[in-house]
Design an enzyme around this catalytic site. Structure first.
Site, PDB file in Angstrom:
ATOM      1  CG  HIS A 107      -1.842  -1.092   1.398  1.00  0.00           C
ATOM      2  ND1 HIS A 107      -1.754  -2.026   2.410  1.00  0.00           N
ATOM      3  CD2 HIS A 107      -2.924  -1.438   0.667  1.00  0.00           C
ATOM      4  CE1 HIS A 107      -2.738  -2.897   2.294  1.00  0.00           C
ATOM      5  NE2 HIS A 107      -3.468  -2.567   1.246  1.00  0.00           N
ATOM      6  CB  SER A 160      -1.844 -10.377   0.869  1.00  0.00           C
ATOM      7  OG  SER A 160      -3.167 -10.553   1.316  1.00  0.00           O
ATOM      8  CD  GLN A 167      -9.944  -4.994  -6.058  1.00  0.00           C
ATOM      9  OE1 GLN A 167     -10.683  -5.494  -5.255  1.00  0.00           O
ATOM     10  NE2 GLN A 167      -8.849  -4.336  -5.691  1.00  0.00           N
TER      11      GLN A 167
HETATM   12  O1  PAF Z   1      -8.405  -4.329  -2.881  1.00  0.00           O
HETATM   13  C1  PAF Z   1      -8.994  -3.926  -1.856  1.00  0.00           C
HETATM   14  O2  PAF Z   1      -8.394  -3.692  -0.815  1.00  0.00           O
HETATM   15  C2  PAF Z   1     -10.499  -3.742  -1.916  1.00  0.00           C
HETATM   16  O3  PAF Z   1     -11.099  -4.697  -2.720  1.00  0.00           O
HETATM   17  C3  PAF Z   1     -10.929  -2.325  -2.330  1.00  0.00           C
HETATM   18  C4  PAF Z   1     -10.448  -1.976  -3.734  1.00  0.00           C
HETATM   19  C5  PAF Z   1     -10.355  -1.314  -1.348  1.00  0.00           C
HETATM   20  C6  PAF Z   1     -12.447  -2.204  -2.315  1.00  0.00           C
HETATM   21  O4  PAF Z   1     -12.969  -2.471  -1.063  1.00  0.00           O
END
Ligand code: PAF
Length: 287
Positions: free
Chosen positions: A37, A191, A159
């Site tokens: 992140h 993760s 996603q």
């Molecule tokens: O990847 C994630 O952490 C989640 O799926 C997201 C994109 C924040 C949506 O809740």
């Protein structure tokens, strides 16, 4: 760094940043931050050494809509104190930490965003409704923040493809960035869910990336049969770990369609269950 749980307050601050000519960057997360992140924050800051040109909003929201009934919503790791320290140190301008009530005032959303076809395959076939929950919350975040740029990790590649489709189909004016997967020293994709792994599972989990790499080597050596690659990866994971394979797939990286011959942009993706922990990973190749 400012922290708010309220949409109105977030919007007030975004308005000020916009008036100052800043580009608005959104990094949606579910918290329990790791370097995967924080690397996105660093990347958003990279052309902005004086920290003046971009306004970085990180959201932390464990979205109930994207978890199935028997999934890990309740045990999903949460630590806002630690997260806010890390976010501040990384250079986030505003942390948005809404409650479920702020995001879904009626306890649910009568309106949902459902991307057909690509939401139903791969992870979607095992997690029905998951991508509808993701597409809905991300669309809400886009409408709340109106970002110029939004970052998503490539580890969750399906996603990213689903969100890209939403942006395209609904003409949402945002530029999406698929940020390369950040890995531990032994290759395991970072993760928040890695924290569930027992020490034995943690030792075995790097097999996912090393088997994907083996697939990539075979392709570099001119193997063009998708089934050969799949079989190699499945055999290796089965032989060298106790992981239960959910799927290993070789697909077109743009539309996730199945392919027999490996050519063009290709994604090799997999989902494997280690005990109670479901891990996913992928690599993208241009052949
Ligand atoms: O990847 C994630 O952490 C989640 O799926 C997201 C994109 C924040 C949506 O809740």
């Amino acid at each position: 760094m400012k922290i708010t749980g309220y949409i109105s307050n977030l919007r007030e601050n975004i308005l000020i940043a916009r008036e100052q000519g800043k580009a608005i960057v959104l990094i949606p997360t579910m918290g329990f931050l790791h370097y995967g992140h924080l690397a996105m924050v660093e990347d958003a800051r990279k052309d902005d050494e004086d920290r003046e040109k971009v306004y970085i909003i990180m959201s932390i929201f464990v979205n109930p809509l994207q978890f199935g009934k028997n999934e890990d919503f309740d045990r999903y790791p949460r630590n806002l104190v630690r997260d806010s320290t890390l976010a501040q140190e990384a250079g986030v301008d505003m942390l948005f930490v809404p409650s479920a009530k702020e995001m879904y005032p009626n306890g649910q959303s009568l309106t949902t965003i459902n991307v057909t076809q690509i939401s139903e395959i791969l992870c979607g076939s095992k997690r029905p409704g998951h991508f509808k929950g993701v597409a809905t919350v991300v669309s809400k975040l886009f409408n709340i923040v109106l970002p110029d740029l939004a970052y998503f990790g490539q580890k969750d590649y399906q996603q990213f493809v689903v969100i890209s489709q939403v942006v395209k189909d609904l003409n949402i004016p945002v530029q999406l960035i698929a940020f390369p997967t950040v890995r531990e020293h032994d290759g395991l994709a970072m993760s928040s869910r890695n924290s569930y792994l027992s020490s034995e599972e943690r030792q075995q989990a790097p097999i996912l990336y090393s088997s994907l790499q083996e697939g990539a080597v075979l392709i570099a050596e001119n193997e063009t049969n998708a089934d050969v690659i799949k079989t190699k990866i499945i055999d290796r994971i089965s032989k060298e770990s106790k992981g239960k394979i959910e799927y290993v797939e070789v697909r077109n990286a743009h539309n996730l369609e199945q392919i027999e011959k490996i050519e063009g942009a290709v994604v090799i993706s997999l989902a494997v269950q280690f005990g109670s922990t479901r891990l996913i990973d992928n690599i993208i190749l241009e052949v």
